[in-house]
Design a protein around this motif. Structure first.
Motif, PDB file in Angstrom:
ATOM      1  N   HIS A 192      10.925-119.790 -19.731  1.00  0.00           N
ATOM      2  CA  HIS A 192      12.157-120.555 -19.797  1.00  0.00           C
ATOM      3  C   HIS A 192      11.836-121.990 -20.209  1.00  0.00           C
ATOM      4  O   HIS A 192      10.668-122.408 -20.198  1.00  0.00           O
ATOM      5  N   GLU A 193      12.870-122.714 -20.530  1.00  0.00           N
ATOM      6  CA  GLU A 193      12.702-124.113 -20.897  1.00  0.00           C
ATOM      7  C   GLU A 193      13.961-124.862 -20.491  1.00  0.00           C
ATOM      8  O   GLU A 193      15.068-124.310 -20.561  1.00  0.00           O
ATOM      9  N   ILE A 194      13.774-126.095 -20.069  1.00  0.00           N
ATOM     10  CA  ILE A 194      14.943-126.933 -19.784  1.00  0.00           C
ATOM     11  C   ILE A 194      15.193-127.743 -21.039  1.00  0.00           C
ATOM     12  O   ILE A 194      14.433-128.653 -21.372  1.00  0.00           O
ATOM     13  N   GLY A 229      14.769-129.708 -13.078  1.00  0.00           N
ATOM     14  CA  GLY A 229      13.510-130.405 -13.348  1.00  0.00           C
ATOM     15  C   GLY A 229      13.160-131.493 -12.352  1.00  0.00           C
ATOM     16  O   GLY A 229      13.524-131.419 -11.168  1.00  0.00           O
ATOM     17  N   ALA A 230      12.432-132.490 -12.853  1.00  0.00           N
ATOM     18  CA  ALA A 230      11.926-133.554 -12.003  1.00  0.00           C
ATOM     19  C   ALA A 230      13.026-134.568 -11.742  1.00  0.00           C
ATOM     20  O   ALA A 230      12.981-135.711 -12.196  1.00  0.00           O
ATOM     21  N   ASN A 282      18.893-136.683 -14.803  1.00  0.00           N
ATOM     22  CA  ASN A 282      17.719-137.193 -15.499  1.00  0.00           C
ATOM     23  C   ASN A 282      16.466-136.522 -14.942  1.00  0.00           C
ATOM     24  O   ASN A 282      16.494-135.931 -13.870  1.00  0.00           O
ATOM     25  N   HIS A 283      15.393-136.618 -15.706  1.00  0.00           N
ATOM     26  CA  HIS A 283      14.105-136.027 -15.305  1.00  0.00           C
ATOM     27  C   HIS A 283      13.036-137.093 -15.177  1.00  0.00           C
ATOM     28  O   HIS A 283      11.907-136.879 -15.568  1.00  0.00           O
ATOM     29  N   ARG A 284      13.378-138.230 -14.618  1.00  0.00           N
ATOM     30  CA  ARG A 284      12.386-139.322 -14.630  1.00  0.00           C
ATOM     31  C   ARG A 284      11.480-139.304 -13.403  1.00  0.00           C
ATOM     32  O   ARG A 284      10.507-140.041 -13.320  1.00  0.00           O
ATOM     33  N   ARG A 337       3.493-124.719  -4.085  1.00  0.00           N
ATOM     34  CA  ARG A 337       2.859-125.285  -5.275  1.00  0.00           C
ATOM     35  C   ARG A 337       1.893-126.420  -4.917  1.00  0.00           C
ATOM     36  O   ARG A 337       2.265-127.361  -4.226  1.00  0.00           O
ATOM     37  N   TYR A 341       3.973-134.666 -11.068  1.00  0.00           N
ATOM     38  CA  TYR A 341       3.938-133.408 -10.298  1.00  0.00           C
ATOM     39  C   TYR A 341       3.834-133.621  -8.785  1.00  0.00           C
ATOM     40  O   TYR A 341       3.810-132.655  -8.028  1.00  0.00           O
ATOM     41  N   PRO A 363       5.319-129.642 -21.228  1.00  0.00           N
ATOM     42  CA  PRO A 363       4.813-129.068 -19.985  1.00  0.00           C
ATOM     43  C   PRO A 363       5.927-128.863 -18.963  1.00  0.00           C
ATOM     44  O   PRO A 363       6.959-129.546 -19.013  1.00  0.00           O
ATOM     45  N   ASN A 364       5.692-127.927 -18.082  1.00  0.00           N
ATOM     46  CA  ASN A 364       6.624-127.634 -16.995  1.00  0.00           C
ATOM     47  C   ASN A 364       8.035-127.372 -17.535  1.00  0.00           C
ATOM     48  O   ASN A 364       9.022-127.780 -16.936  1.00  0.00           O
ATOM     49  N   ALA A 365       8.089-126.680 -18.660  1.00  0.00           N
ATOM     50  CA  ALA A 365       9.362-126.270 -19.251  1.00  0.00           C
ATOM     51  C   ALA A 365      10.299-127.441 -19.511  1.00  0.00           C
ATOM     52  O   ALA A 365      11.514-127.285 -19.529  1.00  0.00           O
ATOM     53  N   GLY A 366       9.707-128.621 -19.680  1.00  0.00           N
ATOM     54  CA  GLY A 366      10.548-129.780 -19.986  1.00  0.00           C
ATOM     55  C   GLY A 366      11.076-130.518 -18.774  1.00  0.00           C
ATOM     56  O   GLY A 366      11.917-131.409 -18.892  1.00  0.00           O
ATOM     57  N   ALA A 367      10.537-130.181 -17.606  1.00  0.00           N
ATOM     58  CA  ALA A 367      11.056-130.767 -16.370  1.00  0.00           C
ATOM     59  C   ALA A 367      10.779-132.262 -16.252  1.00  0.00           C
ATOM     60  O   ALA A 367      11.366-132.925 -15.399  1.00  0.00           O
ATOM     61  N   HIS A 368       9.874-132.782 -17.079  1.00  0.00           N
ATOM     62  CA  HIS A 368       9.490-134.187 -16.955  1.00  0.00           C
ATOM     63  C   HIS A 368       9.954-135.020 -18.140  1.00  0.00           C
ATOM     64  O   HIS A 368       9.387-136.070 -18.433  1.00  0.00           O
ATOM     65  N   SER A 369      10.997-134.548 -18.796  1.00  0.00           N
ATOM     66  CA  SER A 369      11.425-135.163 -20.054  1.00  0.00           C
ATOM     67  C   SER A 369      12.030-136.551 -19.897  1.00  0.00           C
ATOM     68  O   SER A 369      12.243-137.247 -20.874  1.00  0.00           O
ATOM     69  N   GLY A 370      12.304-136.975 -18.682  1.00  0.00           N
ATOM     70  CA  GLY A 370      13.007-138.240 -18.498  1.00  0.00           C
ATOM     71  C   GLY A 370      12.126-139.466 -18.494  1.00  0.00           C
ATOM     72  O   GLY A 370      12.601-140.584 -18.272  1.00  0.00           O
ATOM     73  N   ARG A 371      10.826-139.272 -18.698  1.00  0.00           N
ATOM     74  CA  ARG A 371       9.932-140.419 -18.651  1.00  0.00           C
ATOM     75  C   ARG A 371       8.772-140.161 -19.597  1.00  0.00           C
ATOM     76  O   ARG A 371       8.389-139.008 -19.803  1.00  0.00           O
ATOM     77  N   TRP A 430       5.290-139.816 -19.828  1.00  0.00           N
ATOM     78  CA  TRP A 430       4.079-139.673 -19.012  1.00  0.00           C
ATOM     79  C   TRP A 430       2.827-139.630 -19.883  1.00  0.00           C
ATOM     80  O   TRP A 430       1.741-139.343 -19.386  1.00  0.00           O
ATOM     81  N   PHE A 467       0.202-134.657 -22.894  1.00  0.00           N
ATOM     82  CA  PHE A 467      -0.198-133.669 -21.895  1.00  0.00           C
ATOM     83  C   PHE A 467      -1.719-133.570 -21.833  1.00  0.00           C
ATOM     84  O   PHE A 467      -2.392-133.452 -22.851  1.00  0.00           O
ATOM     85  N   GLU A 503      -3.756-132.525 -15.540  1.00  0.00           N
ATOM     86  CA  GLU A 503      -2.477-132.041 -15.030  1.00  0.00           C
ATOM     87  C   GLU A 503      -2.527-130.616 -14.510  1.00  0.00           C
ATOM     88  O   GLU A 503      -1.642-130.194 -13.761  1.00  0.00           O
ATOM     89  N   ASN A 549       3.781-122.814 -13.497  1.00  0.00           N
ATOM     90  CA  ASN A 549       4.942-123.694 -13.635  1.00  0.00           C
ATOM     91  C   ASN A 549       4.758-124.682 -14.793  1.00  0.00           C
ATOM     92  O   ASN A 549       5.715-125.005 -15.494  1.00  0.00           O
ATOM     93  N   VAL A 550       3.531-125.180 -14.929  1.00  0.00           N
ATOM     94  CA  VAL A 550       3.296-126.186 -15.965  1.00  0.00           C
ATOM     95  C   VAL A 550       3.301-125.551 -17.358  1.00  0.00           C
ATOM     96  O   VAL A 550       3.771-126.145 -18.318  1.00  0.00           O
ATOM     97  N   PRO A 559       4.640-122.248 -18.605  1.00  0.00           N
ATOM     98  CA  PRO A 559       5.286-120.938 -18.436  1.00  0.00           C
ATOM     99  C   PRO A 559       5.213-120.052 -19.684  1.00  0.00           C
ATOM    100  O   PRO A 559       5.323-118.843 -19.571  1.00  0.00           O
TER     101      PRO A 559
END
Lengths: 381, 437, 381, 437
Positions: A44-46, A136-137, A175-177, A292, A334, B261-269, B271, B274, B279, B311-312, B314
């Protein structure tokens, strides 16, 4: 308002009675793309906050738009959700464990119109009906309990503080920050219907006054032995009390042993604890349930008390915001909030979040308390 | 015009997050208008009164709800919670305002048809206010009167093929994560077993015969999205025993920045790029991974299946094929005796129909708990009181080091007589032959 | 054997009595190089196993030769130590916390003759009198308690198992091949005079039979309330017992609650626990007291019982050897035994040391037991 | 010829480690020979009998010593432990065989003159068998008769200016590490304060007035060579507050292989070339170090003073100059209520004559413990029973996060009435005005 019978005959309750049938079978409610690809998802992907795509071995895709919602929801609102689901999603919709609503479509093209539609829906008061986010984050929806709207033992409201907190954290819902996901939960008393004790941030209602004793009615309304047995610290004892000119059976409370848990009140309505000055909020942080990287862990109490400040609980939300910002600034990618606090040390956590450390935060509950004291010379000044 | 002024609640209408106050107000307005001429079976203005009594709580800083009496439907000991307002004269619409728990479907998937039916029923026979969903998982109907309880139950069962959920000292409504339905991490079909056990144990769910509540929760993988490990008396967490499947090309895709990484969960910053070493490899809790010469290698024997690497990445990493679940027992919230996480009882068990082995474990636990559990004692507290050994004995499970995070540090071993040569019966006179007083 | 008075007059105990003077002042016993450089040491080095040099700011050096010794020591042996110290060390000598003897010289030249001398000294039975070693990443002397030679509550001997264990581990007393220091300790019962509970390897004597009850004498020899109060699990209760034709006051023991700690026997000699078949050894591992890298930690029970096997406790020493070899093979440089076990996981520790895991090793002592069970899905198969 | 055959003990004469059996045999022979014509005040063959009774224990698998009666010296409640053989007819030489504890000097430094005097005294008035030293730290004289106790005490005090140590429910003989005398890690003078407090509290040491035993131990640095943190009711562990002093040239010496890491402690195996990143930087528990461009940097604010880097590079790194100690309290072995490590009470305190601040803490603790401690309750158990907060209150120490490893995870806060606005006294009738029954 005339009574309309369902067909049930109170004189013959067993007539045509259907029982023990359980819930509807899950697969009756699967959208076709889910039914077809179940167990065969590849990854999957966000795509962006609140919008996910899952790709199956078959090449099929399902796009999910996740929306926040108050878990307290009227049928009018649910019907509106259904209307959206009918329009875009072939009549299917689902909820998540954390009270989000998910609309699924099997084609990216359908997704954009859905999103535009959702973004446009607002309540008359101005708030979003179905804000997109919660992935997400970032911060996702706050799970919570009933609070003042429907519970008899709360030490705070639920829906109100949750609304106020999510207004404060709204940008992080979309947001995912953050360094990792941040789970906020609220329980309106320490019975914790919501099991908030393993959350990154837990908002907990707490009483601070021992039960009032309604001696005149206590023996009539309660089973005294049950009230006594309910107390985990053995603070409740039987007693005889003179009310007016009558001696009545009642109970006495050793107030120094009371930890305000309200178990006695659960057993006996003549022992209410709630009090405007006594009740308020405890903040706990750093818990998690995921396995995790680090193991699951309990949240820790970092603010012993904040008064209830309806309608918007300003001190509570400001304190939470401060913790979130300190976490966002300090943690590694993470790293969950609790892992961050442990890495830098709790002494540093209190510094960075500008929280005062008070004696209340030192564990003194039974034998395991010892294991939380510092048995090392390793600490930071 | 609203029945009660709600100046405090009104302040909760602003701000971006969905306002429950606005929603209640729209429901109140809808009932007042009654466009569809519904023959409301509970007071038409009950939502007005609900807002009114909540406003009063906002003013007083305390709740205005009383203890419930014993209300319910015939033959069930749970599913309904009585609730009464402590200011019934002022708020007659909510004087009696009971809760009903409706057993949610697996994964909380719905057809709109089903939902609309529920809405119609609940608008007609109740307040129209719900929780979607309650903490345990049920759909919660908030607010109806005693006479409506049987009517609602009758319509639910007869028209919608739908039962109530649990409350009280019984099996609470089991709940599950989305699992295999839409998650590539699912190690077993959470919905299938959740449904099967819910059906199998309908009697335990509806008729309180337990010392206290009992919860099953089903998490498809160690990410634990339904938090089973924190709140289920028996927590079923998916896992596997063989190799994590590695798609080296996809690994290269992550390393090369092709995939987020992580299916885009960290897209808001930002980082930075990769870094697979930093990581993934360095964060592996058992340090069982290597990335050398553009190849990722995992030493399965040392892997603890924490999900981080999966998770990182997938697209690149997938759970193994020898799948099943771990069963952990005893989780609970702090009341009464302190919180517990679930403790690992069955490291690995296959999750396959007809689930006989799993049911054996469940029923052995229930037999023990129903025999030995005190009133209001959760399973976790019984395990603490009688010891983890006793749990193993009662479930006939062999002790293995996986059961502990670490062995005991106190040496206080309670030996049993049959474990000690010669037993415990000794003769003081014989002892005194060798040891004078 | 005529009685010779010291000058003490039993009829007038207070006459010329000197009391409360404490020990000799420490600095009277410092060798000159120590007295001169105290507080001004710069660094040290282990020249070879058992031989250290400390260098002072002044440029002065002190060479220390560390020798193992049985802590049970006769005056003949001490006089021999004095003789050596007189010959090489200007009449100074010291002991370490772990029962080693240290000879110090202020010149490297003096060191070699001293070492040669020490290496040549053997008891008639063939063992070394003062073997050099006990430094660095090796095994040092075993601290221990009295055991059968002088204690009334032991469940095993002390000097015997220690001698047998150190014979087995002797090469590591004289070598630095281990990943880190390895501290072995022995306590002959769980009163643990020796506080062995934080050792890399702890050898612990343990009873497994509840006390015998010498009913006929119990009330005469003991204060029954003290015996009852002494029991940490409340297993001892008052009782009346018929002995012959007489009813006497005594106690009864709820044997299922007995954990064989011997506290009752400490209070009441009519409740002995010792038994040839019942008594034996518990092995605990992985403790440490240093704050280096990781925090101090308790040793964990990894072998619930090994029978006493006098005179050389073969199973005990072989098991210890196996643990040491597995540790030597598996641990990282600087990693203590407990840190190694935690890093690889205790499930792997049992594999690598070829130890059987039994139900006895699962904590069931009071509330904190819970925290040692595995509350995670993270484990190794 | 030996008085008793000891076939089992004889097997403990072989092997390289010093044989206590051989030593006892040489002592027995020496007494038999009596080259110096000593007028032995206890049986000349007592060491023979000691070997005999030990052999019997090796045969029987149990001890042959009985409980001591109450023996001692006039005016003292400790320092002597009675001991009797349970086979006195067979072993008359050890029928009465009491223990005496002699307060060891700081750092266990001796002159041979002093030691030889002790040996002469003990050969003359006792068995000549000792422990060098007992677990607490004292020199232990093993085996004398009741009449000799006062004689030995008289000679000790009059001739050797030497007192007994503690036993029973009193202050046990304090003990220390070698400290500043010969260790560059010492953050304070362990011997000076150990001596000072031993002298100051002679009354507490000799006259049991405590609920149970009480131990002081003094470790000069967090390496904790005397294990104070595991076994002292008050543990004094040296520490510092300022920067670790770095000699960059010496760091280069280690990196370049000129100096062996850890002072040569790893010389028995080829661990490869010293890798400062892997062996120091990466192992730092607070990750407060960097080695970049040939320079080592330490972020003092984040340092937890674990000693690892200093231990590895003792020529290059030295403890800071703002020195003192941390005080930890409550450590004890498992009996009765489970083991405890010391818990941090005073993060930092200067260790300087006349130690008034330290004495204040000690005496506040004793006042509380003597008031509230139950019979045989160690300080740690009292702290557990009444709570760490109570300890802070009684010692007038402000709670700081350094006191905990982590804050409480249970929310069960025992508020006090004076902390809650309005107090706890409420009027049920007033409550009922707002909340009907």
């Amino acid at each position: 308002m005339a009574f309309i019978s369902s067909g049930y005959n109170p004189d013959k309750p067993m007539e045509n009675r259907i029982t023990d049938i359980g819930p509807q079978k899950y697969d009756k409610f699967y959208p076709p793309v889910i039914a077809k690809n179940k167990g065969k998802w590849l990854y999957h992907e966000i795509i962006k906050p609140g919008v996910l795509v899952h790709v199956a071995e078959s090449g099929d895709e399902v796009y999910t738009v996740r929306c926040g919602g108050a878990r307290l929801m009227t049928v009018t609102h649910i019907r509106e959700i259904c209307e959206i689901a009918d329009k875009y999603c072939g009549g299917y919709v689902r909820w998540t464990t954390r009270n989000n609503v998910e609309f699924m479509v099997d084609d990216k093209a359908k997704c954009d119109a859905l999103i535009t539609d959702l973004e446009g829906r607002k309540f008359d008061g101005g708030s979003f009906k179905l804000p997109i986010g919660g992935t997400g984050a970032g911060v996702t929806n706050i799970i919570h309990t009933q609070g003042w709207i429907h519970c008899h033992t709360p030490a705070t409201d639920a829906s109100g503080p949750v609304k106020a907190t999510l207004d404060e954290l709204f940008s992080d819902f979309q947001n995912h920050r953050l360094p990792a996901q941040l789970r906020v939960s609220l329980a309106c008393c320490l019975n914790m219907c919501g099991a908030v004790h393993c959350s990154d941030i837990a908002i907990l209602g707490y009483h601070r006054k021992p039960p009032l004793l309604d001696h005149e009615y206590l023996d009539k309304m309660c089973e005294i032995p049950l009230a006594i047995a309910a107390c985990p610290t053995a603070a409740v004892k039987p007693s005889k009390v003179t009310v007016g000119d009558k001696e009545v059976k009642s109970v006495a409370v050793n107030e120094d042993r009371c930890m305000f848990c309200g178990n006695c009140y659960t057993m006996c309505p003549s022992m209410p604890l709630a009090d405007q000055e006594g009740d308020g909020i405890v903040l706990m942080v750093g818990g998690k349930v995921s396995n995790r990287i680090s193991m699951p862990k309990f949240s820790k109490v970092v603010v012993a008390f904040i008064p209830n400040e309806p309608p918007r609980w300003g001190t509570t939300t400001a304190t939470i915001k401060r913790i979130v910002e300190a976490y966002a600034a300090g943690a590694n990618k993470y790293e969950r909030l609790g892992d961050w606090a442990e890495r830098i040390g709790w002494e540093r956590f209190f510094d960075k979040c500008e929280l005062e450390f008070t004696h209340h935060l030192i564990d003194d509950f039974r034998d395991p308390a010892y294991y939380t004291w510092r048995q090392s010379t390793q600490f930071k000044f | 015009m609203a029945k009660h002024a709600t100046p405090l609640l009104d302040q909760l209408e602003s701000g971006p997050w969905p306002s429950f106050v606005s929603d209640l107000k729209q429901e109140a307005a809808s009932r007042a208008k009654n466009a569809n001429n519904v023959e409301f079976q509970v007071p038409q203005d009950c939502v007005e009164d609900l807002l009114g009594v909540l406003e009063l709580s906002y003013k007083h800083g305390v709740t205005h709800w009383k203890h419930g009496g014993i209300v319910g439907v015939f033959g069930y000991g749970g599913g309904v919670i009585g609730r009464y307002c402590d200011q019934p004269q002022e708020f007659p619409g909510v004087a009696h305002f009971h809760t009903m728990r409706i057993n949610q479907p697996g994964g909380k998937f719905y057809t709109t048809e089903f939902l609309k039916n529920l809405c119609d029923l609940w608008e007609f026979r109740g307040s129209g206010v719900t929780n979607m969903h309650g903490s345990t998982g049920d759909i919660i109907f908030i607010g109806t009167s005693t006479p409506q309880l049987e009517e609602i139950f009758y319509e639910l069962t007869h028209k919608f093929d739908q039962d109530l959920g649990g409350s009280g000292s019984n099996l609470r409504t089991p709940s599950d994560c989305i699992g295999a339905a839409r998650c590539e991490y699912a190690c077993y079909d959470t919905q299938a077993i959740c449904y099967e056990l819910t059906q199998e144990y309908q009697d335990e769910l509806h008729r309180p015969a337990f010392p206290y509540k009992f919860k099953f929760k089903f998490d498809g993988c160690p990410n634990c999205c339904v938090a089973s490990i924190a709140r289920a008396d028996i927590s079923f967490v998916g896992t596997w025993r063989d190799d994590i499947k590695i798609d080296q090309e996809a690994v290269a895709g992550y390393v090369g920045g092709e995939f987020a990484p992580n299916a885009g969960a960290h897209s808001g910053r930002d980082w930075g790029a990769f870094d697979i070493q930093k990581e993934v490899i360095d964060l592996c809790p058992s340090q069982c991974m290597k990335y050398e010469g553009g190849k990722l290698a995992i030493n399965t024997k040392e892997c603890t299946r924490c999900m981080h690497c999966i998770n990182v990445m997938p697209r690149a990493l997938h759970i193994g094929d020898d799948r099943g679940c771990s069963m952990l027992v005893g989780a609970k919230a702090p009341i009464l005796d302190g919180a517990q996480m679930g403790s690992l009882l069955v490291p690995f068990i296959k999750v396959e129909e007809p689930y006989d082995e799993i049911k054996e474990v469940i029923e052995a636990i229930w037999d023990w708990w129903m025999e030995e559990g005190k009133n209001r004692e959760r399973l976790g507290e019984l395990i603490k009181r009688q010891g983890f050994q006793k749990l193993l004995e009662m479930t006939n499970i062999k002790p293995v080091p996986q059961h502990v995070q670490e062995p005991r540090h106190n040496p206080y071993i309670f030996w049993k007589e049959d474990e000690v040569p010669g037993g415990w019966t000794r003769d003081i006179n014989k002892f005194r032959e060798r040891h004078q007083r």
